[in-house]
Design an enzyme around this catalytic site. Structure first.
Site, PDB file in Angstrom:
ATOM      1  N   THR A  97       0.748  -1.443   0.028  1.00  0.00           N
ATOM      2  CA  THR A  97       0.033  -0.216  -0.191  1.00  0.00           C
ATOM      3  C   THR A  97       0.689   1.399   0.068  1.00  0.00           C
ATOM      4  O   THR A  97       1.438   1.492   0.798  1.00  0.00           O
ATOM      5  CB  THR A  97      -0.548  -0.132   1.324  1.00  0.00           C
ATOM      6  OG1 THR A  97      -1.586  -0.990   0.827  1.00  0.00           O
ATOM      7  CG2 THR A  97      -1.449   1.360   1.466  1.00  0.00           C
ATOM      8  N   LYS A 172      -6.961   1.582  -2.817  1.00  0.00           N
ATOM      9  CA  LYS A 172      -7.176   2.135  -1.894  1.00  0.00           C
ATOM     10  C   LYS A 172      -6.896   3.131  -1.206  1.00  0.00           C
ATOM     11  O   LYS A 172      -8.453   2.838   0.743  1.00  0.00           O
ATOM     12  CB  LYS A 172      -5.475   0.806  -2.014  1.00  0.00           C
ATOM     13  CG  LYS A 172      -4.940   0.900  -0.968  1.00  0.00           C
ATOM     14  CD  LYS A 172      -5.679  -0.930  -0.447  1.00  0.00           C
ATOM     15  CE  LYS A 172      -5.280  -0.591   1.861  1.00  0.00           C
ATOM     16  NZ  LYS A 172      -5.305  -2.118   1.605  1.00  0.00           N
ATOM     17  N   LYS A 240      -0.152   4.938   8.703  1.00  0.00           N
ATOM     18  CA  LYS A 240       0.804   5.382   7.283  1.00  0.00           C
ATOM     19  C   LYS A 240       0.106   5.590   6.319  1.00  0.00           C
ATOM     20  O   LYS A 240      -0.196   6.123   5.231  1.00  0.00           O
ATOM     21  CB  LYS A 240       1.858   4.567   6.975  1.00  0.00           C
ATOM     22  CG  LYS A 240       2.443   3.940   6.549  1.00  0.00           C
ATOM     23  CD  LYS A 240       2.992   2.124   6.172  1.00  0.00           C
ATOM     24  CE  LYS A 240       1.343   2.048   4.623  1.00  0.00           C
ATOM     25  NZ  LYS A 240       2.111   0.588   3.975  1.00  0.00           N
TER      26      LYS A 240
END
Ligand code: NAP
Length: 294
Positions: A97, A172, A240
């Site tokens: 990601t 995402k 994150k």
């Protein structure tokens, strides 16, 4: 289908190791590389694949590489090590990601060597990785996407091509923003229910069956009201991912209120030593809103 695809895997972490195992079960895994060699050696022992000592050794044996590493800079480091070592016509599938910009940069760097690239971030956690049931959001050239089908099918069950390079990562980010909002709303609502003295199991049952029902309420509600936060999805990892969302929104001159607030809350949880807990530990902070107030 291309049954002869020789696939290498880079990044045998919590997600990568079980994903590599699924490639092995599909008869596709040829080689694996991990920065700390012991994990590659363990996988090689379990599967019979080559444990590569460096990325170039892996690249020379494979015509497709799947990677699942930590963050933006890690993806670009691995891509640079692959470029020039992979054969023209090979392909790279990145399941980490990272930002959409990093995905576009990776695609450009590999294209200079005739190597295709797909950004394929996943959702479904380590459980989805183990069972091969991940949702996979893909960005990149449609022909490369078509060639990668046997690889993607071994890893996930919902595989969707979203558009050009970067579109998988942008999707995402959409997912992570929505997860933040749902976690905020559900933890706040259940802390309120607790303060009202309601029977929490019944609240989860009846509210979870109506318009406010969600996966998070139904699956994480029962444990959070007991003060338990089993993983799940780590606070530190979601933080994150929300950094990425903040940067992507900032590049468009926007701020995302739910993301900003969640980042403040995650910072508090991490400072208090809860960064490795499931994100349902937001309930700790919501519960504290009512402490000593009645
Ligand atoms: P992890 O357990 O920390 O594993 C990270 C892996 O990346 C390790 O194998 C690590 O190698 C390798 N790595 C990191 N930097 C590298 C570099 N510069 N060069 C080569 N290898 C490098 O993380 P994870 O939970 O598997 O997550 C991996 C990615 O998937 C992340 O981007 C994460 O956001 C995403 N993701 C995670 C989940 C989840 O539930 N865990 C769900 C969806 C998506 P070493 O072993 O040598 O450190």
């Amino acid at each position: 289908m291309n049954p002869t695809l020789k696939v290498g895997f880079i990044g045998l972490g919590a997600m990568g190791y079980p994903m590599a195992m699924n490639l092995h079960k599909a008869g596709l895994l040829t080689a694996a590389y991990n920065r700390a060699f012991a994990k590659a050696a363990a996988l090689a022992k379990e599967t019979g694949c080559l444990a590569a000592r460096d990325i170039s050794a892996l690249a020379k044996r494979c015509d497709a590489v799947v990677m699942c590493v930590s963050a933006d800079q890690d993806v670009l480091e691995v891509v640079d090590a692959l470029a020039g070592n992979l054969k023209n016509g090979s392909l790279v599938v990145d399941c980490s990601t990272v930002s959409a910009g990093t995905a576009r940069s990776a695609a450009e760097r590999l294209a200079q060597h005739g190597v295709g690239f797909l950004d394929c971030p996943v959702s479904g956690g380590t459980e989805g990785a183990r069972h091969g049931t991940l949702a996979i959001m893909c960005g990149g050239d449609e022909k490369v996407f078509a060639r990668a089908q046997p690889v993607l099918a071994a890893l996930g069950k919902r595989i969707v091509h979203m558009g050009a390079a970067g579109a998988g990562q942008a999707t995402k980010a959409v997912n992570q923003i929505a997860v933040a909002g749902i976690a905020q709303a559900v933890t706040e609502a259940l802390a309120f229910a607790e303060a009202e003295g309601l029977p929490l199991d019944k609240v989860i049952d009846v509210v979870g069956s109506g318009a406010a029902g969600s996966w998070f309420l139904n699956h994480r509600g029962p444990s959070m009201v007991r003060g338990e936060y089993p993983l799940g999805f780590k606070v530190a990892l979601h933080r994150k991912d929300l950094d990425i969302c903040q940067r992507m929104a900032a590049a468009r001159g926007a701020q995302l209120p739910v993301v900003e607030m969640t980042q403040v809350h995650y910072r508090r949880l991490m400072d208090a030593g809860h960064g490795d807990e499931d994100i349902s530990s937001l309930f700790r902070l919501k519960r504290a809103l009512f402490a000593g107030k009645s």
